[in-house]
Design a protein around this motif. Structure first.
Motif, short mmCIF file in Angstrom:
data_model
loop_
_atom_site.label_atom_id
_atom_site.label_comp_id
_atom_site.label_asym_id
_atom_site.label_seq_id
_atom_site.Cartn_x
_atom_site.Cartn_y
_atom_site.Cartn_z
N VAL A 81 79.74 42.43 16.90
CA VAL A 81 78.68 41.27 16.42
C VAL A 81 78.27 40.77 17.59
N ALA A 82 79.07 40.31 18.83
CA ALA A 82 78.92 39.92 19.89
C ALA A 82 77.67 40.56 20.85
N ALA A 285 93.29 32.73 7.88
CA ALA A 285 92.49 33.13 7.11
C ALA A 285 91.26 32.41 6.74
N ALA A 286 91.36 31.16 7.15
CA ALA A 286 90.11 30.27 6.83
C ALA A 286 89.06 30.67 7.86
N ASP A 287 89.45 30.79 9.22
CA ASP A 287 88.27 31.39 10.28
C ASP A 287 87.86 32.75 9.89
N TYR A 288 88.94 33.87 9.60
CA TYR A 288 88.46 34.94 9.35
C TYR A 288 87.27 34.96 8.08
N MET A 289 87.62 34.31 7.19
CA MET A 289 86.79 34.37 6.07
C MET A 289 85.46 33.58 6.34
N CYS A 290 85.34 32.70 7.31
CA CYS A 290 83.95 32.08 7.95
C CYS A 290 83.36 33.42 8.23
N PHE A 291 84.03 34.11 9.25
CA PHE A 291 83.35 35.21 9.94
C PHE A 291 83.01 36.24 8.67
N ALA A 292 83.81 36.59 7.85
CA ALA A 292 83.33 37.46 6.75
C ALA A 292 82.22 36.99 5.64
N ARG A 293 82.20 35.66 5.63
CA ARG A 293 81.22 35.13 4.58
C ARG A 293 79.75 35.27 5.52
N MET A 294 79.94 34.95 6.75
CA MET A 294 78.51 35.04 7.65
C MET A 294 78.06 36.59 7.46
N LEU A 295 78.84 37.61 7.38
CA LEU A 295 78.39 38.89 7.24
C LEU A 295 77.86 39.13 5.90
N LEU A 296 78.53 38.75 4.88
CA LEU A 296 78.32 38.80 3.44
C LEU A 296 76.57 38.33 3.14
N GLY A 298 74.29 38.03 5.49
CA GLY A 298 73.41 38.49 6.18
C GLY A 298 73.25 38.13 7.50
N GLY A 299 74.21 37.56 8.07
CA GLY A 299 74.23 37.11 9.74
C GLY A 299 74.39 35.55 9.59
N GLU A 300 74.40 34.67 8.54
CA GLU A 300 74.35 33.27 8.71
C GLU A 300 75.26 32.78 7.76
N LEU A 301 75.78 31.55 8.41
CA LEU A 301 76.79 30.56 7.50
C LEU A 301 76.54 29.38 7.88
N ASP A 302 76.17 28.37 6.72
CA ASP A 302 75.94 26.99 6.92
C ASP A 302 75.24 26.48 7.78
N GLY A 303 73.85 27.17 8.00
CA GLY A 303 72.85 27.07 9.00
C GLY A 303 73.14 27.66 10.41
N ALA A 304 74.12 28.30 10.48
CA ALA A 304 74.48 28.97 11.98
C ALA A 304 74.05 30.29 11.57
N ARG A 305 72.94 30.91 12.06
CA ARG A 305 72.77 32.29 12.06
C ARG A 305 73.00 32.92 13.60
N LEU A 306 73.66 33.87 13.21
CA LEU A 306 74.36 34.61 14.52
C LEU A 306 73.19 35.95 14.56
N LEU A 307 73.00 36.60 13.19
CA LEU A 307 72.12 37.91 13.33
C LEU A 307 71.44 37.77 12.19
N SER A 308 70.31 38.63 12.32
CA SER A 308 69.25 38.77 11.45
C SER A 308 69.69 39.83 10.39
N PRO A 309 69.29 39.42 9.05
CA PRO A 309 69.87 40.62 8.00
C PRO A 309 69.59 42.06 8.25
#
Length: 420
Positions: A81-82, A285-296, A298-309
Motif C-alpha cells: 500500500v505504501a 487485532a484492532a489495528d490490523y482490522m483498521c487496515f483491512a477495513r480501509m481495504l474493504l 476502497g482505500g478509505e477509513l473514517d475520513g482518512a483516504r490512503l488510496l483511490s478505489p
C-alpha cells in the motif's frame, strides 16, 4: 452488539458460535495452538470476536483482545500500500526498471550455475520492473526456500533475516552481487521483493521507511500499536511465539509447541537494524482490522483516504502474466497462499475461481498470511473481513485457515451487497 435474534448482518449467530467452539476444541484445548484471536467483520459490524488461549504459556498470561502479535508477512500488504501511495503521486511507475532507483542493479544476471564465489550467469530477457517486486516475479528469492545455490547464498548473507545486524542499505548492496533465480516476469517465487519495496519507499519519499508507514498509514488509520518493535510500556501485552519443532521442520515435537521467542527477551524489544517491509511488524487485532477495513472500503477509513478505489482495484486484480494462477508460474518451495484457482496481485493473493480452490469464497476476494499462522482476507462481494491471529511457526502446521474460511462462509444467510 445486540445478542437478541438469530441473525446479525446477514450471518447466523448460531453458526458464528460454532467457530469459537471449533477452534477451542480442535486447537486450544489440546495445545496445538497457544492462542487464537478470531474476528469477523460484516456490513460495518464486528459480528465475531473470539479470544482464546494464552499469550504466554510459561507465565500463564491469558490472551487479551489487545495482545500484540508478530504478524511477519502480513507486513507485506502494508508495504505494498505504501508504494502504491507513491505511485498515485506519480513518484514511481509500475513499469519503471528497478535499476532507475538502484543503479547498482542495472546488470543483474540470471543464475546458470556455480556457487557463491563463482556464480555463472546470463543476461535477463528484460530488466526487473517495480511491478515484479509487487507480484514476486522479480527473480529474487528467500534463503529459507532451500531450493538452489542462490538460496544458499541468501542464507549465508542472512538476506531477509529480520534478526540480522545489517540494514536495508546493506541488503540492497549485497543483492547487487548475486544472480537472479530467473529472468523477471518468467516465474513466481516468494522472496525479499517486498523488503526491496520498503527500501524504495524510503528512497523515493525522502524519509525513513518506518517513518513513512507511521505518518502516512498508521497514524491516519489509528493503528496505535503497529510498529517494528515493542516499546517498554507495551511489553506486558506482547505474545510469546512458539514452533511445532525445529525451525524449518514440519515434524511436531512430542512435547507440543516449543517456545521460539520469549516476549521478555525478544529481539522485538528494541528497534531493529534491518527494517523489514516483508515481515518485520508487530500489530494487534484492532489495528490490523483498521487496515483491512480501509481495504474493504476502497482505500478509505473514517475520513482518512490512503488510496483511490481504482488503485485498490488494480492492486487486487491478478497480475500474473497471461492471467494464469499460481501453479502455472510458481517455483516457490513455500508461500502463504494455497495455489489452485488463486492468482497474485500487487501485494495480495486473489481468488480467481472459488470452484478451483475447493474452498468457499468469492471471485475477487484477496488475502495473505504470516509465518506464525496469522491470516486475513477481505471479500468485497460479501462486505466481509476475516482475521485470525495466533503465534505458531510454521504457518503450514495446521489447516486452520481453510477451516476458518469454510466456517465463516457457512454462517452467511444473506449475500452481500455486491452479490445481490
Amino acid at each position: 452488539m445486540d445478542m437478541q435474534g438469530r441473525e446479525t448482518q446477514g450471518m447466523s449467530r448460531e453458526r458464528l458460535g460454532r467457530i469459537d467452539r471449533f477452534i477451542n476444541e480442535a486447537y486450544i484445548a489440546n495445545g496445538k495452538l497457544p492462542c487464537a484471536l478470531t474476528q469477523v467483520w460484516r456490513r460495518g459490524e464486528l459480528v465475531l470476536n473470539s479470544v482464546l488461549g494464552q499469550a504466554d504459556r510459561e507465565r500463564q498470561v491469558p490472551l487479551a483482545e489487545d495482545s500484540i502479535f508478530r504478524i511477519y508477512s502480513m507486513t507485506k500488504p502494508i508495504t505494498s500500500v505504501a508504494i502504491m501511495m507513491l505511485l498515485e503521486e506519480c513518484k514511481i511507475a509500475l513499469d519503471d526498471p528497478v535499476s532507475k532507483y538502484i543503479p547498482a542493479w542495472e546488470n543483474l544476471g540470471v543464475f546458470t550455475g556455480g556457487f557463491m564465489e563463482s556464480f555463472q550467469t546470463r543476461a535477463p530477457a528484460r530488466p526487473m520492473q517495480v511491478v515484479d517486486l509487487l507480484r514476486h516475479t522479480s527473480g529474487l528469492t528467500y534463503g529459507f526456500q532451500q531450493n538452489t545455490n542462490v538460496d544458499a547464498a541468501y542464507r549465508r548473507l542472512k538476506l531477509g533475516d529480520i534478526a540480522t545486524d545489517g540494514t536495508l542499505d546493506d541488503m540492497i548492496e549485497k543483492l547487487a552481487t548475486l544472480p537472479l533465480e530467473f529472468s523477471p516476469g518468467e516465474a513466481w517465487n516468494y522472496s525479499v521483493s517486498t523488503d526491496v519495496l520498503g527500501y524504495l519507499v524510503g528512497k523515493i519519499s525522502g524519509m525513513p521507511f518506518e517513518t513513512f508507514l507511521k505518518e502516512r498509514i498508521f497514524d491516519p488509520l489509528g493503528m496505535v500499536d503497529t510498529a517494528f518493535h515493542v516499546p517498554e510500556d507495551k511489553v506486558s501485552r506482547f505474545c510469546a511465539c512458539y514452533a511445532i519443532g525445529a525451525l524449518g521442520s514440519k515434524v511436531i515435537s512430542p512435547r507440543g509447541p516449543m517456545l521460539q521467542d520469549d516476549p521478555l527477551a525478544s529481539t522485538y524489544l528494541k528497534p531493529p537494524s534491518f527494517v523489514s517491509g516483508g515481515g518485520g511488524l508487530v500489530s494487534t487485532a484492532a489495528d490490523y482490522m483498521c487496515f483491512a477495513r480501509m481495504l474493504l472500503q476502497g482505500g478509505e477509513l473514517d475520513g482518512a483516504r490512503l488510496l483511490s478505489p481504482k488503485t485498490l482495484a488494480l492492486m487486487t486484480a491478478n497480475h500474473l502474466p497471461g492471467g494464469v494462477d499460481l501453479p502455472r508460474m510458481s517455483r516457490s518451495m513455500f508461500s502463504e497462499a494455497t495455489y489452485e484457482g488463486v492468482g497474485f496481485g500487487l501485494g495480495f493473493a486473489t481468488t480467481l475461481t472459488p470452484a478451483t480452490t475447493l474452498i468457499p469464497g468469492s471471485a475477487g476476494d484477496f488475502f495473505w498470511g504470516g509465518a506464525a499462522s496469522t491470516f486475513f482476507w477481505v471479500d468485497p462481494e460479501e462486505d466481509l473481513i476475516g482475521l485470525f491471529l495466533t503465534q505458531l511457526l510454521p504457518s503450514s502446521a495446521y489447516p486452520v485457515r481453510r477451516q476458518l474460511r469454510t466456517m465463516v462462509y457457512s454462517a452467511i444467510t444473506e449475500p452481500g451487497a455486491g452479490a445481490r
